[in-house]
Design a protein around this motif. Sequence first.
Motif, PDB file in Angstrom:
ATOM      1  N   SER A 137       9.045 -77.057  62.421  1.00  0.00           N
ATOM      2  CA  SER A 137      10.029 -78.115  61.939  1.00  0.00           C
ATOM      3  C   SER A 137      10.229 -78.813  63.384  1.00  0.00           C
ATOM      4  O   SER A 137      10.381 -80.208  63.230  1.00  0.00           O
ATOM      5  CB  SER A 137      11.132 -77.809  61.257  1.00  0.00           C
ATOM      6  N   GLN A 174       5.387 -81.336  54.893  1.00  0.00           N
ATOM      7  CA  GLN A 174       6.123 -80.348  54.371  1.00  0.00           C
ATOM      8  C   GLN A 174       5.558 -79.060  54.468  1.00  0.00           C
ATOM      9  O   GLN A 174       6.059 -77.762  55.017  1.00  0.00           O
ATOM     10  CB  GLN A 174       6.969 -80.602  52.940  1.00  0.00           C
ATOM     11  N   GLN A 175       4.651 -78.859  53.974  1.00  0.00           N
ATOM     12  CA  GLN A 175       3.705 -77.697  53.606  1.00  0.00           C
ATOM     13  C   GLN A 175       3.376 -77.098  55.191  1.00  0.00           C
ATOM     14  O   GLN A 175       3.171 -76.008  55.627  1.00  0.00           O
ATOM     15  CB  GLN A 175       2.307 -77.765  52.825  1.00  0.00           C
ATOM     16  N   GLN A 185       4.997 -77.772  58.014  1.00  0.00           N
ATOM     17  CA  GLN A 185       6.154 -77.042  58.652  1.00  0.00           C
ATOM     18  C   GLN A 185       6.455 -75.819  58.079  1.00  0.00           C
ATOM     19  O   GLN A 185       6.827 -74.870  58.705  1.00  0.00           O
ATOM     20  CB  GLN A 185       7.403 -78.052  58.129  1.00  0.00           C
ATOM     21  N   PRO A 232       3.522 -86.783  52.271  1.00  0.00           N
ATOM     22  CA  PRO A 232       4.879 -85.898  52.578  1.00  0.00           C
ATOM     23  C   PRO A 232       4.650 -84.572  52.312  1.00  0.00           C
ATOM     24  O   PRO A 232       5.072 -83.698  52.930  1.00  0.00           O
ATOM     25  CB  PRO A 232       5.706 -86.653  51.734  1.00  0.00           C
ATOM     26  N   GLU A 233       3.844 -84.368  51.229  1.00  0.00           N
ATOM     27  CA  GLU A 233       3.602 -82.805  50.766  1.00  0.00           C
ATOM     28  C   GLU A 233       2.914 -81.924  51.953  1.00  0.00           C
ATOM     29  O   GLU A 233       3.201 -80.784  52.108  1.00  0.00           O
ATOM     30  CB  GLU A 233       2.918 -82.558  49.408  1.00  0.00           C
TER      31      GLU A 233
END
Length: 391
Positions: A387, A378-379, A381, A374-375
């Motif tokens: 996104s 997110q990074q 994006q 997940p990290e």
Amino acid sequence: APVLVDICSSAAVSLCQNGGTCLNRGNSFSCQCTDGWTGPQCDQNDPVLSAPVLVKSPQTTFAQLFSETVLECGAVGNPQPLITWFKDGLEMMGATTKTLVIGEVDLSDRAAYHCTAVNPQGSVTSEVAYLNIMGLAQYAVVVISVETDLSEVDKWFDVNIEGTDTDIGGSGRKVNVLCMDSFNQTGEETWSSFISLQSVDGEDPKLPQVAEGISNLLTTAGDELRIELFLYDITRTDGCPEVTTILFNSTDFELPWPELPYGGLAEISCPCNAATLPLSASRRCAGNIAGGVAEWAEPDDSQCHFTEATRILCSVPDIEELSSVTDHPEDLGTLEVFLSAVNIRLFSDNTTTGNATRSDEVLAAIDHLLSAPPEVLQQSQLEFNSSTLYV
């Protein structure tokens, strides 16, 4: 018993200056000074010795011909550092102030400059700054002619071209031909000369236009003098030519460096067919122009040193290759996640309608991608403002 007096509190004025703290010592006192102060009452500077630190470095400058130009080099330290200027690596005698003033910039001032700041505690050296003249370019010209004397051609250029604004390449863009050396015979039918010119609009002249312009001038001179003249070769001597760097031995990953004047800096995007990336490479036209050598410095292309997975994704792979890359989502970096999403979107838009097998493959790639840490998602994006690709 002796009577102890609170001297610090009873004093009408502060006994310790510059923020110092008063301490009672029986019938006397002492001061605990703040940083930078010393002495019985903290009223003396306490010199803290320090090595030089640059606070201002010289910057690459393109100056107007015969204009005044100033390069600056500022440093702090204790004791105050001594500034020394260097030109093309050689110390400039007497140049020891923070400003280097060049009264009227001419051809001899074009060079690489840097400064040093030195004191007993150490030294520091600035980055190199390049000084060049705006819109000026020099070329070595080779002409073919069966004539044994081109002195009349020299005179024609002296009278008709030197010191005048001349159109080059039929583009309507004009240059001022500052000077052109006499033609010297270098072979049985070859003659060489050097020409210096400056664009009227201040923009850097480009070799293809200049070559066409010189060729046209030779044709005009030859027609008027009834002499056959042909431009055989023209090379820029104070700039760097167009070159291409090929990464990973693949034409899919080329860095096309444009022609630049001495001191110029090129910055181009890292090559990727799948998407325009916010990653770039840079390269400066450097060398020793006083020695007649302007040459490309090594490029800073570290941001374009892609992993094998990134190279596959940039090349717009087929769905099988895409599945292979995303099959191990735990190994994907932020760039690879972004490019995987780009390729998934391309396949979703173009290849899945009415094709159940292809749709299943794309959905499988999506599942793999969403299994990335997940990290990392997110990074990715945040880094690539992407996104919407993950929706």
